[in-house]
Design an enzyme around this catalytic site. Structure first.
Site, PDB file in Angstrom:
ATOM      1  N   SER A 145       0.856  -1.198   0.000  1.00  0.00           N
ATOM      2  CA  SER A 145       0.000   0.000   0.000  1.00  0.00           C
ATOM      3  C   SER A 145       0.887   1.242   0.000  1.00  0.00           C
ATOM      4  O   SER A 145       2.092   1.148   0.292  1.00  0.00           O
ATOM      5  CB  SER A 145      -0.852  -0.026   1.275  1.00  0.00           C
ATOM      6  OG  SER A 145      -1.434   1.231   1.528  1.00  0.00           O
ATOM      7  N   TYR A 158      -3.540  -0.733   9.905  1.00  0.00           N
ATOM      8  CA  TYR A 158      -3.352  -0.928   8.464  1.00  0.00           C
ATOM      9  C   TYR A 158      -1.930  -0.507   8.072  1.00  0.00           C
ATOM     10  O   TYR A 158      -1.237  -1.226   7.354  1.00  0.00           O
ATOM     11  CB  TYR A 158      -4.401  -0.103   7.711  1.00  0.00           C
ATOM     12  CG  TYR A 158      -4.434  -0.345   6.217  1.00  0.00           C
ATOM     13  CD1 TYR A 158      -5.116  -1.443   5.694  1.00  0.00           C
ATOM     14  CD2 TYR A 158      -3.794   0.511   5.333  1.00  0.00           C
ATOM     15  CE1 TYR A 158      -5.159  -1.668   4.321  1.00  0.00           C
ATOM     16  CE2 TYR A 158      -3.834   0.299   3.968  1.00  0.00           C
ATOM     17  CZ  TYR A 158      -4.515  -0.799   3.458  1.00  0.00           C
ATOM     18  OH  TYR A 158      -4.553  -1.013   2.095  1.00  0.00           O
TER      19      TYR A 158
HETATM   20  P1  NAP Z   1     -11.912  -4.784  -1.263  1.00  0.00           P
HETATM   21  O1  NAP Z   1     -12.682  -4.395  -2.472  1.00  0.00           O
HETATM   22  O2  NAP Z   1     -12.412  -4.425   0.079  1.00  0.00           O
HETATM   23  O3  NAP Z   1     -11.603  -6.343  -1.343  1.00  0.00           O
HETATM   24  C1  NAP Z   1     -10.995  -7.012  -0.279  1.00  0.00           C
HETATM   25  C2  NAP Z   1     -10.896  -8.479  -0.619  1.00  0.00           C
HETATM   26  O4  NAP Z   1     -10.279  -9.145   0.489  1.00  0.00           O
HETATM   27  C3  NAP Z   1     -12.250  -9.119  -0.848  1.00  0.00           C
HETATM   28  O5  NAP Z   1     -12.147 -10.026  -1.892  1.00  0.00           O
HETATM   29  C4  NAP Z   1     -12.487  -9.856   0.461  1.00  0.00           C
HETATM   30  O6  NAP Z   1     -13.270 -11.016   0.293  1.00  0.00           O
HETATM   31  C5  NAP Z   1     -11.077 -10.252   0.853  1.00  0.00           C
HETATM   32  N1  NAP Z   1     -11.013 -10.515   2.286  1.00  0.00           N
HETATM   33  C6  NAP Z   1     -11.011  -9.612   3.289  1.00  0.00           C
HETATM   34  N2  NAP Z   1     -10.997 -10.248   4.476  1.00  0.00           N
HETATM   35  C7  NAP Z   1     -10.990 -11.571   4.203  1.00  0.00           C
HETATM   36  C8  NAP Z   1     -10.983 -12.733   5.001  1.00  0.00           C
HETATM   37  N3  NAP Z   1     -10.994 -12.685   6.346  1.00  0.00           N
HETATM   38  N4  NAP Z   1     -10.986 -13.930   4.387  1.00  0.00           N
HETATM   39  C9  NAP Z   1     -11.003 -14.019   3.037  1.00  0.00           C
HETATM   40  N5  NAP Z   1     -11.002 -12.959   2.230  1.00  0.00           N
HETATM   41  C10 NAP Z   1     -11.010 -11.752   2.811  1.00  0.00           C
HETATM   42  O7  NAP Z   1     -10.471  -4.136  -1.313  1.00  0.00           O
HETATM   43  P2  NAP Z   1      -9.419  -3.847  -2.474  1.00  0.00           P
HETATM   44  O8  NAP Z   1      -9.253  -2.390  -2.525  1.00  0.00           O
HETATM   45  O9  NAP Z   1      -9.669  -4.618  -3.694  1.00  0.00           O
HETATM   46  O10 NAP Z   1      -8.128  -4.384  -1.707  1.00  0.00           O
HETATM   47  C11 NAP Z   1      -7.347  -5.453  -2.128  1.00  0.00           C
HETATM   48  C12 NAP Z   1      -5.978  -5.289  -1.493  1.00  0.00           C
HETATM   49  O11 NAP Z   1      -5.388  -4.081  -1.962  1.00  0.00           O
HETATM   50  C13 NAP Z   1      -6.001  -5.173   0.033  1.00  0.00           C
HETATM   51  O12 NAP Z   1      -4.894  -5.834   0.584  1.00  0.00           O
HETATM   52  C14 NAP Z   1      -5.894  -3.681   0.257  1.00  0.00           C
HETATM   53  O13 NAP Z   1      -5.365  -3.373   1.509  1.00  0.00           O
HETATM   54  C15 NAP Z   1      -4.956  -3.307  -0.870  1.00  0.00           C
HETATM   55  N6  NAP Z   1      -4.957  -1.908  -1.254  1.00  0.00           N
HETATM   56  C16 NAP Z   1      -6.078  -1.299  -1.736  1.00  0.00           C
HETATM   57  C17 NAP Z   1      -6.003   0.039  -2.094  1.00  0.00           C
HETATM   58  C18 NAP Z   1      -7.183   0.776  -2.636  1.00  0.00           C
HETATM   59  O14 NAP Z   1      -7.066   1.986  -2.853  1.00  0.00           O
HETATM   60  N7  NAP Z   1      -8.291   0.161  -2.903  1.00  0.00           N
HETATM   61  C19 NAP Z   1      -4.808   0.737  -1.966  1.00  0.00           C
HETATM   62  C20 NAP Z   1      -3.706   0.085  -1.470  1.00  0.00           C
HETATM   63  C21 NAP Z   1      -3.782  -1.240  -1.110  1.00  0.00           C
HETATM   64  P3  NAP Z   1     -14.691 -11.156   1.069  1.00  0.00           P
HETATM   65  O15 NAP Z   1     -15.558 -10.092   0.471  1.00  0.00           O
HETATM   66  O16 NAP Z   1     -15.150 -12.521   0.766  1.00  0.00           O
HETATM   67  O17 NAP Z   1     -14.405 -10.913   2.495  1.00  0.00           O
END
Ligand code: NAP
Length: 253
Positions: A145, A158
């Site tokens: 991140s 986080y």
């Molecule tokens: P998101 O839309 O909230 O998706 C999160 C994913 O993680 C979902 O598929 C969710 O599945 C899964 N997940 C969370 N807790 C879980 C658990 N206990 N067991 C199994 N699966 C779990 O978020 P995203 O933005 O795509 O994030 C993906 C990654 O990128 C994360 O690591 C996040 O920190 C990182 N990131 C995101 C951003 C951003 O701007 N969006 C920036 C930097 C880093 P379920 O729905 O089934 O729980």
């Protein structure tokens, strides 16, 4: 030819957090490059499965709650049952809990660090054991991140966990290079997913963020495709322990 180095035909990738957001984008990217994908999430990955089916790819879902390490053996064995080998692990699943640091609870701290940090290490370990058994190396890509580099506001767990992801990526790259395993990470910038819904709904914060992104827009799941295919493919065989920012220039500012 160089473009052949990006092909993933015959490779098997596990992607956690595969049902939505960046994980879904990376699943589709890996499948477009030829990989068979095992998607892990707590909820159904049907939408991702449909997208991959539409391009003629192969996808299997494993429903597992990654807040506990108890499920790791199942994730690995289900992937092996589906496709017989594992070549790529993408540790993408992650959660964020926002609260002032002064009020931050141990419960939220443990919840965030369990998924974003502890699970990431033990999944890396389990995949590496399988790679070593197969004897043909492997690729691990962790999702870091901007808060692997910066402090952030109201997200102390986080920030701690994503800073750990960057360090862990370096540590494992050192130890496993001898097995031809490359461990790298992608640090997404500010991307349009559920994870940032709260931020984007806050008009002032949202405008401040957008104003600071040199690209002039938030990122999307599709923006992850190029970096994930590169880091999962032989094109990156001499890249190890590095965290690549896919951030529209945010860190350069
Ligand atoms: P998101 O839309 O909230 O998706 C999160 C994913 O993680 C979902 O598929 C969710 O599945 C899964 N997940 C969370 N807790 C879980 C658990 N206990 N067991 C199994 N699966 C779990 O978020 P995203 O933005 O795509 O994030 C993906 C990654 O990128 C994360 O690591 C996040 O920190 C990182 N990131 C995101 C951003 C951003 O701007 N969006 C920036 C930097 C880093 P379920 O729905 O089934 O729980």
């Amino acid at each position: 030819m160089v473009l052949d180095m990006f092909k993933l035909d015959g490779k098997v990738a596990i992607v956690t957090g595969a049902n939505t957001g960046l994980g879904q984008g990376m699943c589709v990217g890996l499948a477009e490059a030829g990989a068979k994908v095992v998607g892990v999430a707590r909820r159904s990955c049907d939408e991702t499965a449909e997208k991959i089916k539409a391009i003629g790819g192969e996808f299997t879902t494993v429903i597992a709650d990654l807040s506990t390490t108890d499920v790791i053996d199942t994730v690995i064995s289900e992937a092996l049952k589906a496709y017989g080998r594992i070549d790529i692990l993408v540790n993408n699943a992650g959660i964020i809990k926002r609260e002032d640091a002064i009020e931050y609870s141990m419960e939220d701290w443990d919840a965030v660090c369990a998924v974003n940090q502890k699970e990431v290490f033990f999944l890396c370990q389990a995949a590496a054991k399988q790679f070593i058994k197969q004897g043909e190396g492997g690729k691990i890509i962790n999702v870091a991140s901007m808060l692997s580099y910066q402090g952030g506001i109201r997200v102390p767990a986080y920030t701690a966990s994503k800073s750990a992801v960057l360090g862990l990526t370096r540590a494992l790259a050192n130890e496993w290079a001898k097995y031809d395993i490359q461990v790298n990470a992608i640090a997404p910038g500010y991307m349009v997913t559920n994870n940032t819904a709260q931020l984007r709904n806050d008009e002032d914060r949202s405008a401040e963020i957008l104003d600071r992104i040199p690209a002039g827009r938030w990122g999307t799941p599709d923006d992850m495709k190029g970096a994930i295919v590169w880091l999962a493919s032989p094109a990156s065989d001499y890249v190890n322990g590095f965290t690549v920012a896919v951030d529209g220039g945010w860190l350069a500012r």
